[in-house]
Design an enzyme around this catalytic site. Structure first.
Site, short mmCIF file in Angstrom:
data_model
loop_
_atom_site.label_atom_id
_atom_site.label_comp_id
_atom_site.label_asym_id
_atom_site.label_seq_id
_atom_site.Cartn_x
_atom_site.Cartn_y
_atom_site.Cartn_z
N LYS A 84 0.14 3.59 -2.75
CA LYS A 84 -0.96 4.55 -2.68
C LYS A 84 -0.45 6.00 -2.63
O LYS A 84 -1.20 6.93 -2.92
CB LYS A 84 -1.85 4.27 -1.47
N SER B 291 -6.07 2.74 4.64
CA SER B 291 -5.51 2.09 3.45
C SER B 291 -6.59 1.36 2.68
O SER B 291 -6.37 0.26 2.14
CB SER B 291 -4.38 1.13 3.85
N SER C 277 0.80 -1.24 0.00
CA SER C 277 0.00 0.00 0.00
C SER C 277 0.82 1.28 0.00
O SER C 277 0.25 2.37 -0.11
CB SER C 277 -0.96 0.02 1.19
#
Length: 418
Positions: free
Chosen positions: A104, A160, A101
């Site tokens: 991101k 997340s 993640s």
């Protein structure tokens, strides 16, 4: 979600993870055998400096400089000055690994500026949530309910949430467009170790990045006020179901960055202001953080520590930050965080060092490029918005400035500290 769709999604996810196990980034796990650590590939990129393409730890200690922390187990890590871009020390900086993640950060840096204003609303459709990977982290977005862009970004940064990522991607024009634009933005930032397959960082065949690239994403994102607000928010309220009387419920969400919140027995790191953590089966734990101490702002990235110590990624990141603050001014930089290709740095750069603009500066990465807060509720009120404010980018001018102050405010007000 209908049962047949769930079954199809499970089968697709299983096939995805099976094929992922054969990707180059993970091949070393099979080659080295059970229990053995993989080795970085030969000929890694030299973007940012020749030493950054070498295997192993790179550091140049000067007089009075502390030694690096012992027992660092991350496959790849980097400590850099967020303001002038100097890389103080690194270990396998350009090793292309699954990012989880932390990818991101690139998603937000690409998409966030285009989805304005943040009060803009969107009603979620069933198809927006149809392709979320099995076992993904979720914030709790529901179809047929309406959310603001602000709500969804809180879901991305705090929990997340892959569901929030997919809804924002739908608003942006769809997942394929989002992935293509993320890849293009990565190349603009000279993050040439990165290959984007999914916008949320979920394990996917050939999806890779590096500690160097993730640090570039953080540095670029932190130049945006909204990005700074979201990544430094510790707690917020997220919209829930609509009651029969028409009122909207809400529920509390907390940032999964434990150095920010001090959750799960991890001591909060003094001066931390984000940025993003991640975990998947193949990526292990990944983390990029920014922190300030005595007027100095540092970035750290740690990827996939092998230590069995609980929350090892935070422990190693915190110790590297401690070292970086103590070593600042006492080490010779081993490289630099390069500016974007189109940046106007106000000075000519040495292409031979692997920095600057254009293909000549890219070293071995050029061939790859050719192929490829305060807990103040949902409003984020009280969040330290001054992080990197107006320093690296001049609004309207587009100049990427270096060697400038990157002040942070008093971060203590985001939460009480012992």
């Amino acid at each position: 979600m209908p049962a047949l769709k769930k079954i199809a999604l499970t089968i697709t996810s299983a096939a995805l993870l099976s094929s992922f196990a054969l990707t180059p980034a993970m091949a070393a796990d099979d080659k080295d055998g059970p229990g053995k650590q993989p080795k970085p590939p030969a000929g890694m990129s030299r973007i940012g400096g020749e030493l950054l393409g070498r295997e192993g730890t790179q550091v140049k200690l000067g007089a009075g400089a502390p030694v690096l922390p012992k027992d660092l187990t991350g496959r790849s890590w980097i400590v850099a000055d967020a303001e002038n871009g100097e890389v103080l020390a690194t270990h396998n900086a350009h090793w292309r690994l699954p990012p989880a993640s932390t990818l991101k950060m690139l998603f937000a840096d690409t998409v966030l500026p285009k989805l304005q204003p943040k009060t803009r609303t969107y009603t979620v459709r069933e198809e927006d949530l149809a392709e979320i990977g099995e076992g993904s982290s979720l914030v709790g977005v529901k179809e047929k309910l309406t959310y603001t862009v602000h709500d969804l970004w809180l879901g991305v940064f705090l929990r997340s949430g892959n569901d929030a990522v997919h809804v924002l991607s739908a608003m942006y024009g769809g997942v394929p467009k989002t992935v293509a634009d993320m890849q293009a933005h990565a190349e603009e930032l000279q993050a040439l170790d990165t290959r984007v397959v999914s916008p949320d960082g979920y394990d996917a065949p050939e999806q890779v990045s590096s500690a160097y690239d993730l640090t570039l994403f953080a540095r670029s994102g932190l130049q945006k006020a909204d990005f700074r607000e979201y990544c430094s928010t510790a707690e917020a309220d997220f919209p829930g179901e609509v009651k029969k009387n028409g009122e909207r419920e809400s529920f509390a969400i907390q940032n999964t960055n434990r150095l920010l919140t001090g959750a799960d027995g991890v001591a909060p790191y003094k001066g931390v202001a984000g940025v993003k953590n991640g975990y998947t089966t193949h990526a292990g734990n990944t983390f990029t953080g920014v922190a300030e101490r005595d007027g100095k702002v540092l970035l750290v990235t740690v990827m996939n520590p092998s230590s069995e110590k609980q929350h090892a990624v935070y422990d190693e990141a915190a110790r590297l930050l401690d070292w970086g603050f103590a070593a600042s001014g006492k080490v010779t930089p081993v490289g630099e965080l390069v500016p974007p290709r189109s940046a106007d740095t106000g000075a000519e750069t040495d292409a031979g060092s692997g920095s600057g603009k254009g293909p000549a500066a890219n070293g071995k990465g050029a061939s790859h490029a050719a192929s490829a807060t305060a807990s103040g509720g949902g409003s984020g009120a009280g969040v330290a918005l001054g992080i990197a404010a107006g320093v690296l980018v001049l609004v309207g001018g587009g100049a990427f400035l270096i060697n400038r102050r990157w002040p942070l405010p008093d971060l203590v007000r985001r939460r009480s500290r012992p």
